[in-house]
Scaffold this motif. Structure first.
Motif, mmCIF file in Angstrom:
data_model
loop_
_atom_site.group_PDB
_atom_site.id
_atom_site.type_symbol
_atom_site.label_atom_id
_atom_site.label_comp_id
_atom_site.label_asym_id
_atom_site.label_seq_id
_atom_site.Cartn_x
_atom_site.Cartn_y
_atom_site.Cartn_z
ATOM 1 N N GLU A 172 -4.089 0.649 -2.313
ATOM 2 C CA GLU A 172 -3.422 -0.601 -2.661
ATOM 3 C C GLU A 172 -2.708 -0.427 -4.006
ATOM 4 O OE1 GLU A 172 -3.438 -3.555 -1.068
ATOM 5 O OE2 GLU A 172 -5.090 -3.456 0.385
ATOM 6 N N TYR A 208 -13.005 -2.782 -1.083
ATOM 7 C CA TYR A 208 -11.827 -2.030 -0.640
ATOM 8 C C TYR A 208 -12.054 -1.420 0.742
ATOM 9 C CZ TYR A 208 -13.973 2.584 -1.447
ATOM 10 O OH TYR A 208 -14.768 3.702 -1.375
ATOM 11 N N THR A 209 -10.967 -1.128 1.419
ATOM 12 C CA THR A 209 -11.019 -0.431 2.713
ATOM 13 C C THR A 209 -11.006 1.063 2.453
ATOM 14 O OG1 THR A 209 -9.834 -2.229 3.815
ATOM 15 C CG2 THR A 209 -9.881 -0.100 4.935
ATOM 16 N N ASP A 210 -12.062 1.741 2.852
ATOM 17 C CA ASP A 210 -12.204 3.173 2.582
ATOM 18 C C ASP A 210 -11.461 3.977 3.649
ATOM 19 O OD1 ASP A 210 -12.922 5.726 1.940
ATOM 20 O OD2 ASP A 210 -15.075 5.441 2.188
ATOM 21 N N THR A 211 -10.387 4.658 3.249
ATOM 22 C CA THR A 211 -9.642 5.523 4.170
ATOM 23 C C THR A 211 -9.659 6.979 3.715
ATOM 24 O OG1 THR A 211 -7.580 4.994 2.990
ATOM 25 C CG2 THR A 211 -8.107 3.676 4.952
ATOM 26 N N LYS A 257 0.845 -1.192 0.000
ATOM 27 C CA LYS A 257 0.000 0.000 0.000
ATOM 28 C C LYS A 257 0.876 1.236 0.000
ATOM 29 C CE LYS A 257 -3.396 -2.303 3.047
ATOM 30 N NZ LYS A 257 -2.584 -3.484 3.420
ATOM 31 N N GLU A 296 -4.522 7.406 5.348
ATOM 32 C CA GLU A 296 -5.105 7.142 4.034
ATOM 33 C C GLU A 296 -4.107 6.360 3.179
ATOM 34 O OE1 GLU A 296 -6.523 9.679 0.053
ATOM 35 O OE2 GLU A 296 -6.155 10.708 1.962
ATOM 36 N N ALA A 304 -19.447 5.836 9.196
ATOM 37 C CA ALA A 304 -18.083 5.316 9.289
ATOM 38 C C ALA A 304 -17.240 6.088 10.297
ATOM 39 C CB ALA A 304 -17.406 5.361 7.916
#
Length: 469
Positions: free
Chosen positions: A449, A437-440, A110, A446, A275
């Motif tokens: 990938e 996906y992982t939302d940052t 990442k 933040e 979130a």
């Protein structure tokens, strides 16, 4: 003609990553106190714009800078123009980072930095897709224009100015959301709730601040209060119990008969308030238990009893659900109470579906909290709901490209976020995040990938070529 898009991207991966790192090092946060004639949103957004345009100049594209508000990178010929819209500005980094947000770090596949997923990473993937098509000298029947913005995270003043000077592309997409596609976006409006500033009695609210931007769930909040001396230890003990019972952390300091309380929740994108953990409403919830009066009490009571955890606007009488676009969401994003000011304000950033209007939203607020001596005003840059039918050739083509490269069935999506895709009547958001996906975005640490970065470049290249060949 068969083109191995994956191979073409693989040959340019190192170069793409190096350009992205350069871009991520630019602290392109909007700073209104540093605005100058040549930096309309502050030096950071300008420098991000200039850096992106410099890549286009280096690579032989036609480049235009529109007075440091926005610009474009263009090539091709034809009567129609395909527009691709990215932005170089970012939300403030905020607290809670494990690394320097403006020194990109690659770890565990990442890349970490502010803007890595919103929107510098996806923009760079789309730019390299365009670059591949140019370098392969593929035949085109349309112009391809990459429009680079610098104020997407605030008021979109960049695009207002750009389109006063440049023609609008005929159709296009913004790589600023997720796959398979975003062909619908809810309306986006910020309503300011004003309450008079006043204090009566022994409990005094001196200052209350929370939030960084309307489109961010506030992750921190600070209040300065004066209370009876015999209540200081009681409040300290109560705060410890409050932290134990709620998903927040807090600290309290005492100086010159005042207590300063700092509370930490969790920031998140304002389009997804669930979130986050709204530090502003949690702090109001704690303080609302004490004997504040007059304007201070109204301010705290509205936040604690009507805004706290009311993410769909039920208590505010604005809740609405549309079969296609889904439910309204509300983020109490900015809180400001200062003892020496006339008014306190809370910014309510509302993402609403088709079927309701700003008039109904304002009326709901008036009916639900009008008794607290509030007035409601509307912030500029209200965006109405936007939708491009799935049958449109633009949507159909983009979904087909996604299916061909992933083997997964494409489907339409409608979001609460606002992207540059809505700038065009036939405009959508397309990538660069993949399902699951992982939302940052808008959060600490933040990241994007690397596999998703390169996969999206492959899809963008094929999509741009199919749309413009």
């Amino acid at each position: 003609m068969t083109i191995d898009w994956k191979k073409e991207v693989e040959q340019r991966q190192d170069a793409l990553l190096e350009d992205l790192k350069e871009l991520l090092c630019v602290k392109s946060e909007r700073e209104d106190d540093k605005v100058t004639p040549d930096a309309p949103f502050g030096p950071g957004p300008r420098d991000g714009l200039l850096k992106m345009l410099s890549f286009g100049e280096r690579d032989g594209f036609t480049v235009k800078n529109v007075d440091n508000y926005a610009g474009h990178i263009e090539f091709g010929e034809g009567d129609e123009t395909l527009g691709i819209f990215g932005h170089m500005d970012v939300v403030p980094a905020g607290d809670g980072w494990d690394t320097d947000p403006y020194e990109p770090v690659i770890k565990d596949g990442k890349i970490y930095a502010r803007g890595s997923s919103d929107d510098k990473g996806p923009s760079m993937a789309a730019y390299y897709a365009m670059k591949i098509i140019k370098e392969l000298n593929l035949p085109l029947s349309k112009k391809i224009r990459f429009v680079v913005g610098s104020d997407e995270e605030s008021g979109w003043g960049d695009m207002d100015y750009y389109f006063e000077h440049e023609a609008r592309p005929d159709f296009g997409f913004s790589p600023d959301a997720e796959f398979p596609i975003i062909n619908g976006e809810k309306g986006n409006i910020s309503l300011l709730v004003h309450t008079p500033v006043s204090n009566e009695g022994e409990y005094q609210l001196i200052d209350f601040k929370s939030g960084l931007r309307p489109n961010m769930v506030p992750g921190t909040a600070t209040a300065v209060i004066e209370v009876p001396q015999d209540q200081v230890d009681t409040i300290k003990t109560a705060l410890e119990a409050f932290v134990e019972a709620n998903p927040v952390t807090a600290s309290i300091t005492e100086a010159a008969n005042q207590l300063t309380i700092e509370l930490v929740g969790k920031g998140a994108h304002g389009a997804h308030p669930s979130a986050g953990i709204n530090a502003g409403t949690y702090l109001a919830l704690f303080l609302n238990e004490y004997d504040f009066k007059a304007g201070a009490k109204n301010f705290l009571q509205v936040a604690a009893e009507y805004l706290h955890l009311d993410l769909e606007g039920e208590k505010l009488q604005i809740a609405y659900n549309d079969e296609k676009m889904g439910e309204l969401t509300m983020n109490a994003s900015l809180f400001s109470f200062e003892k020496d000011q006339k008014e306190a304000t809370v910014n309510l950033n509302i993402r609403y579906p088709q079927g309701t209007t700003e008039v109904e939203l304002k009326q709901g607020l008036a009916d639900s909290i009008g008794q607290f001596d509030v007035t409601v005003t509307e912030e500029p840059h209200h965006m109405t709901p936007h939708y491009v039918p799935v049958e449109d050739p633009l949507v159909a083509t983009l979904l087909a490209v996604y299916e061909d490269h992933t083997g997964e069935k494409g489907y339409e999506q409608i979001i609460g976020g606002g992207t540059y895709g809505r700038l065009l009547e036939r405009g959508v958001a397309y990538g660069a995040m993949f399902p699951g996906y992982t939302d940052t975005m808008h959060q600490a640490n933040e990241f994007m990938e690397l596999d998703d970065l390169f996969r999206s470049a492959v899809i963008f290249a094929d999509a741009i070529y199919r749309l413009a060949k």
